[in-house]
Design an enzyme around this catalytic site. Structure first.
Site, short mmCIF file in Angstrom:
data_model
loop_
_atom_site.label_atom_id
_atom_site.label_comp_id
_atom_site.label_asym_id
_atom_site.label_seq_id
_atom_site.Cartn_x
_atom_site.Cartn_y
_atom_site.Cartn_z
N SER A 707 0.86 -1.19 0.00
CA SER A 707 0.00 0.00 0.00
C SER A 707 0.89 1.22 0.00
CB SER A 707 -0.90 0.00 1.24
OG SER A 707 -1.69 1.17 1.26
N ASP A 817 -0.30 12.69 -22.11
CA ASP A 817 -0.07 13.57 -20.96
C ASP A 817 1.37 14.08 -20.98
OD1 ASP A 817 -0.16 13.31 -17.33
OD2 ASP A 817 -0.63 15.00 -18.64
#
Length: 860
Positions: A707, A817
Site C-alpha cells: 500500500s 499527458d
C-alpha cells in the site's frame, strides 16, 4: 446607360477569361491542378502549381516547371511525380491518374493522405516505383496491383491498411522491393509470396499477421533482406527458410514462434544478421550456426533456449553482437568466444551460466558492451576486459564474483557505466578515479569492500551516480569535496560504517539524491545544505547526528523526501517546512524533537510513524497540543514517568500490530490466495508475483499486498533491480482489456522511452514496474542553466520518443499527458518519456461496456 452596361459586364468578363485561359492549359497540368484542389496543403507546399493568366500555345507541358514534377527531356511527357514530405493530406479520388499513362515513378510518402488508396493508381501500367509509405491510407488494399507488371519497388510501409495481404502482388515478376510493414494487415502470409523470381527485399513486420509462416518462402532464392517479425504467428520457424541462399538479413523477432531453431538456418552462409529474439523458441542453439561465417549480429534473446553456448560459435570470426540474454542457458562460456576478433557486444544476462568468465575476454577484441548480470558466475574479473581500449559498459551485478576490482579497470578511460553490485567483491576500492574521466554511473553496492571511499573520487568529473551502499566494513569518512563533483546527482552510501562529520555543501549544484543512512556519522547537518537547490531526497536516518534541524533544509525548492529518523536531533521542526510545495515526507521519528508539528496540509497527510518517538512533540497526526505547544497528561510528569508511559504504549502498539498482522495474513490468504499474477517483458528476470510484492514492503508474507502513500514509489526487487512502481486500480470486468493494452505498452522499446519491465495484477489492481530513472525529471531541472547542445539533445530525444509511439508502434500509442514532469533522464542524461499510454489506459478503465457484456469475462 453605357456606363451601367460596362459596370455590370466586368464581373462576367473575368470568369470567362480565366475559363478560356484554363482551357488552354495542357491536360497534364489541368489534372495536377484538379489534384491540388481536392487535397489539403496547409503548408502551401504546392504554391508554384498555378496557371498563368496567359498561356502560350506550345507542345511543352506547363507543369514541368512545378515542384515535384519530372518530365522527359522534351518536356512533352510527365514521367515522375514526387510529392514526398510536403505535409499534404486529405483523401484522394484518383480520377486524375488516368492521364499519366507514361508515369514511371510515383512518390506520395511522408504525408497524411487518408481513407482508401485509389484503385485507379493501378492503371499506371508503366510504373516502376510506387511509394505510398508513412501515410494513413486505410481499408483493404485495393485489388488490381498485378496490373503494374513493370513495378520494381512497392513501398506501403506505415499506413493503416487492414484485411488480408494482397496475394496478386506475387504476379509482378520484376518486383524487387515489397514493403507492407507497419499496418493492420491480418490473416496469414499468402503462400504465393514464395513465387517471386526477382525479389530482393521483403518487409511484412509490425502487422497482425497470424497462422503459420508458409514454408514456400524458402523458395525466395533472390531475397537478401527479410523482416516478417512483430506479428502473432503459430507454430515454428519453417526449416525451408534455410534454402534462401542469398539471404543476408533475417528478422523474425517478437512473432510468437515456438519450437526449436531449425538447424537448416546454418545453410544461410551469406547471412550477416539474424534476429529471433522475443519469441518462445526452445531447445538448444544449433551448432550448425558455425557455418554462417559471415554472421555479424546474432540475437536469440528473450526465448526459452536451454543447454550451453556451442563451442562452434567460436568459428564466427565476423561476429560483432552476441545477445543470448533472458533464456535458460547454462554451463560455462566457451573460451573461444573471447577470441572472436570482431566481438564488441556480449549480452548474456539472466541465464544460469556458471564458472568463471573466459580468462582472455577482452584481449583479442575491442569490447564495448558486456552484460553478464544475473547468472551464477564465479571468479574474478578477467584482467584484459578493457584491453581493447573501447569498453564503455561493464555490467556484472547479481553473480558470485570474488576478488577485487582489477587494476586494469582504473586505466579503462572509455568506461561510462560500471555495475558490480550484489557480488562478493572484496578488498579496497582500488579504482583510480582520475583515470576514469568518462564514467557516469558506478554501482559497487552489496559487496565486501573495505578501506573507505578514496579521496581522488573528486577527480571523476563526469560521475553522476555513485552507490557504495551495503558494504558493511567499508568504513572511512566522506571525502571532503565530494559534493563539489560537477555532475554528481545521486550518492548512496547506506550501511557502510562511515564515520566522521558530513562535509560542507559549499558547492552542490547538481546533487539530487543523498543516502547516508545506517552509518556512524556524528555532528550536525551543515547549514550550507542551502546550496543544494536541486536536492530531491535525503536520508540521514540511523546515525549519531545531533543539533537542530537546519532551517535551510526547509527552504530547498525541490525537496520531496527527508528522513532524519533515529538520530539525536533536538529543537522544533522549522515552521518553514509548512511553506514547501514539494515536500511529501519528513521523517523525524525517534529523536528529541519538541514543540508542535506544522499545521499545513502536507504534514496532515503524513503518517504518525514519521513523528513518533519524540515525547515532547505534539500536534496532528499525533496528540493535540495543550498550552504553548506542549503535550498533556503523562508528558507533564517526570521524565521517568514519561519513559515508563512510552514503554507501555510502545508495547501495546506492538502487540496490537502483531495481532492485526496475524489476522490480516489469515484473512488475506483465505480470500485472495493465488490471485496475483505477473507478466514480464524484456529486462525483468523470472520473478514470481510474490517476489515482487514482497519487495514493495519487505514483508515475508507470501501474499502481502503493498500500500503506497502515493501512486508512484521506488522499490528494489530481489536481484537488486531498482524500479519505479505505478499503481492502477480497475474493476474486474476491465482486467482483460486493460492488461492487453499494458502488454502493448510493455512491448514498446526505444531509448527515449522509460521501459515498462512488467506488471503484477489481480482482479482489482495492477502494479506497473518501470525502469527507475535516477536523474529526475525535466520539471525538476527546468530552471537549471543549459547550453544549446544540451537543450537540442532534450528536444530531439523527446521528438524521437513521440515519433516512435505514433509511427513505429502498431497500433500507435498516444502519450496523452506530455509535460515536463513526464520527461525523465536516465543515467546518461538521455531524455526519456514516461507515463506514455496511461491516459488511454484510464480511458479504458472508465469506458462503458455494452449491457450484454459478461462482467466476469468481458465477453458478450
Amino acid at each position: 446607360m453605357e456606363i451601367l452596361k460596362l459596370k455590370y459586364s466586368i464581373p462576367l468578363i473575368f470568369p470567362l477569361f480565366f475559363v478560356a485561359a484554363f482551357a488552354a492549359v495542357d491536360p497534364f497540368s489541368q489534372a495536377l491542378l484538379s489534384f491540388k484542389s481536392e487535397i489539403i496543403d496547409d503548408s502551401n507546399s504546392l504554391r508554384d502549381w498555378i496557371a498563368p493568366a496567359l498561356v502560350n500555345s506550345s507542345d511543352k507541358i506547363l507543369a514541368c516547371s512545378w515542384s515535384g514534377v519530372k518530365c522527359d527531356n522534351n518536356s512533352s511527357l510527365i514521367i515522375g511525380l514526387d510529392l514526398s514530405m510536403k505535409n499534404l493530406g486529405g483523401a484522394l479520388s484518383g480520377k486524375q491518374f488516368n492521364v499519366f499513362i507514361d508515369l514511371l515513378d510515383l512518390n506520395l510518402s511522408y504525408n497524411s493522405f487518408s481513407e482508401q488508396l485509389p484503385q485507379s493508381i493501378f492503371n499506371l501500367t508503366n510504373l516502376r516505383s510506387l511509394d505510398i509509405s508513412r501515410n494513413n491510407f486505410s481499408g483493404h488494399f485495393p485489388s488490381g496491383i498485378s496490373n503494374l507488371q513493370n513495378l520494381v519497388v512497392l513501398d506501403a510501409f506505415s499506413n493503416s491498411f487492414s484485411g488480408p495481404l494482397p496475394p496478386d502482388v506475387s504476379q509482378i515478376q520484376p518486383l524487387k522491393v515489397l514493403n507492407f510493414a507497419g499496418s493492420y494487415f491480418r490473416g496469414p502470409i499468402p503462400s504465393e509470396y514464395g513465387s517471386f523470381k526477382s525479389l530482393d527485399f521483403i518487409h511484412l513486420a509490425g502487422n497482425f499477421l497470424s497462422g503459420k509462416i508458409p514454408p514456400e518462402l524458402g523458395m525466395l532464392r533472390t531475397v537478401t533482406h527479410m523482416e516478417i517479425g512483430y506479428n502473432v504467428y503459430e507454430g515454428s520457424i519453417p526449416w525451408q527458410l534455410g534454402n534462401m541462399s542469398e539471404l543476408q538479413y533475417l528478422d523474425i523477432a517478437g512473432a510468437n514462434l515456438s519450437g526449436p531453431i531449425p538447424k537448416e538456418l546454418g545453410n544461410l552462409t551469406k547471412l550477416e544478421s539474424l534476429f529471433l529474439f522475443r519469441n518462445q523458441l526452445n531447445g538448444m542453439i544449433p551448432w550448425e550456426f558455425s557455418n554462417i561465417v559471415s554472421l555479424q549480429s546474432l540475437d536469440l534473446s528473450d526465448n526459452l533456449l536451454s543447454g550451453t553456448i556451442p563451442d562452434s560459435l567460436s568459428e564466427l570470426k565476423n561476429l560483432r553482437l552476441l545477445s543470448l540474454m533472458y533464456n535458460d542457458l547454462s554451463g560455462t562460456v566457451p573460451e573461444g568466444i573471447a577470441k572472436l576478433p570482431q566481438l564488441d557486444t556480449l549480452l548474456i544476462w539472466n541465464n544460469f551460466f556458471s564458472g568463471p568468465l573466459p580468462e582472455n575476454l577482452g584481449r583479442h577484441s575491442k569490447l564495448k558492451y558486456v552484460d553478464v548480470s544475473t547468472n551464477e558466475f564465479v571468479g574474478e574479473i578477467p584482467p584484459g576486459i578493457c584491453a581493447g581500449g573501447m569498453l564503455m559498459k561493464l555490467i556484472l551485478f547479481s553473480n558470485n564474483f570474488t576478488g577485487g576490482l582489477h587494476p586494469s579497470l582504473s586505466n579503462c578511460s572509455t568506461l561510462v557505466r560500471l555495475r558490480v553490485e550484489d557480488n562478493s567483491f572484496s578488498g579496497e576500492l582500488s579504482v583510480i578515479f582520475s583515470n576514469l574521466s568518462e564514467v557516469i554511473y558506478m554501482d559497487l553496492s552489496r559487496n565486501k569492500f573495505v578501506g573507505g571511499i578514496t579521496v581522488d573520487i573528486t577527480e571523476a568529473s563526469s560521475l553522476q551516480y555513485l552507490n557504495v551502499s551495503n558494504n558493511p566494513q567499508l568504513g572511512g569518512v566522506i571525502p571532503e569535496k565530494l559534493w563539489s563533483l560537477p555532475s554528481l546527482q545521486n550518492f548512496s552510501a547506506a550501511s557502510c560504517s562511515i564515520s566522521g562529520n558530513i562535509p560542507s555543501f559549499d558547492i552542490c549544484k547538481s546533487m539530487m539524491v543523498v543516502d547516508l543512512s545506517k552509518n556512524n556519522l556524528s555532528g550536525t547537518v551543515p547549514e550550507s545544505i542551502s546550496n543544494c537547490k536541486g536536492l530531491l531526497a535525503m536520508d540521514l536516518s540511523i546515525n549519531n547526528l545531533s543539533g537542530h534541524i537546519p532551517v535551510q533544509l526547509a527552504t530547498l525548492p525541490a525537496i520531496s523526501v527527508l528522513d532524519m529518523s533515529h538520530n539525536s536531533f533536538s529543537g522544533p521542526i522549522p515552521m518553514q517546512f509548512g511553506n514547501s510545495s514539494s515536500l511529501k515526507l519528513l521523517n523525524v521519528s525517534f529523536n528529541d524533537i519538541s514543540g508542535s508539528i506544522p499545521l499545513e496540509k502536507a504534514f496532515r497527510m503524513m503518517d504518525s510513524s514519521a513523528f513518533m518517538g519524540n515525547p515532547r512533540l505534539c500536534g496532528v497526526p499525533l496528540r493535540t497540543c495543550h498550552g504553548k505547544g506542549m503535550p498533556s497528561g503523562l508528558e507533564l510528569g517526570s521524565r521517568r514517568t514519561q519513559k515508563f508511559a512510552w514503554v507501555l504504549i510502545s508495547c501495546a502498539v506492538i502487540v496490537l500490530l502483531i495481532v492485526m498482522i496475524i489476522f490480516g495474513m489469515l484473512h488475506f490468504r483465505k480470500g485472495t490466495k493465488g490471485e496475483w499474477k505477473i507478466v514480464s517483458f524484456s529486462g525483468l528476470p523470472g520473478f514470481t508475483a510474490n517476489d515482487v510484492l514482497r519487495s514493495f514492503n519487505a514483508a515475508e508474507a507470501a501474499d502481502a499486498v503493498p500500500s503506497f502513500p502515493h501512486s508512484v514509489c521506488k522499490a528494489v526487487l530481489p536481484t537488486g533491480i531498482t524500479v519505479s512502481v505505478k499503481k492502477i486500480e480497475w474493476e474486474q470486468k476491465r482486467v482483460d482489456s486493460m492488461s492487453r493494452f499494458i502488454n502493448r505498452m510493455g512491448n514498446a522499446r526505444h531509448k527515449n522511452l522509460t521501459r515498462l519491465l512488467g506488471f503484477v495484477y489481480n482482479k482489482h489492481m495492477a502494479y506497473l514496474l518501470y525502469d527507475y530513472s535516477p536523474n529526475g525529471s525535466l520539471a525538476e531541472k527546468i530552471k537549471m542553466k543549459r547550453d544549446w547542445e544540451t537543450k537540442y539533445k532534450i528536444i530531439i530525444g523527446v521528438a524521437r520518443g513521440l515519433s516512435f509511439l505514433h509511427h513505429d508502434c502498431f497500433p500507435a500509442i498516444p502519450h496523452g499527458d506530455l509535460k515536463a514532469s513526464n520527461i525523465v533522464f536516465d543515467e546518461t542524461m538521455e531524455p526519456q518519456l514516461e507515463e506514455y499510454g496511461l491516459s488511454s489506459l484510464y480511458q479504458l478503465k472508465n469506458i462503458e461496456l455494452p449491457a450484454t457484456t459478461n462482467p466476469e469475462t468481458g465477453v458478450n
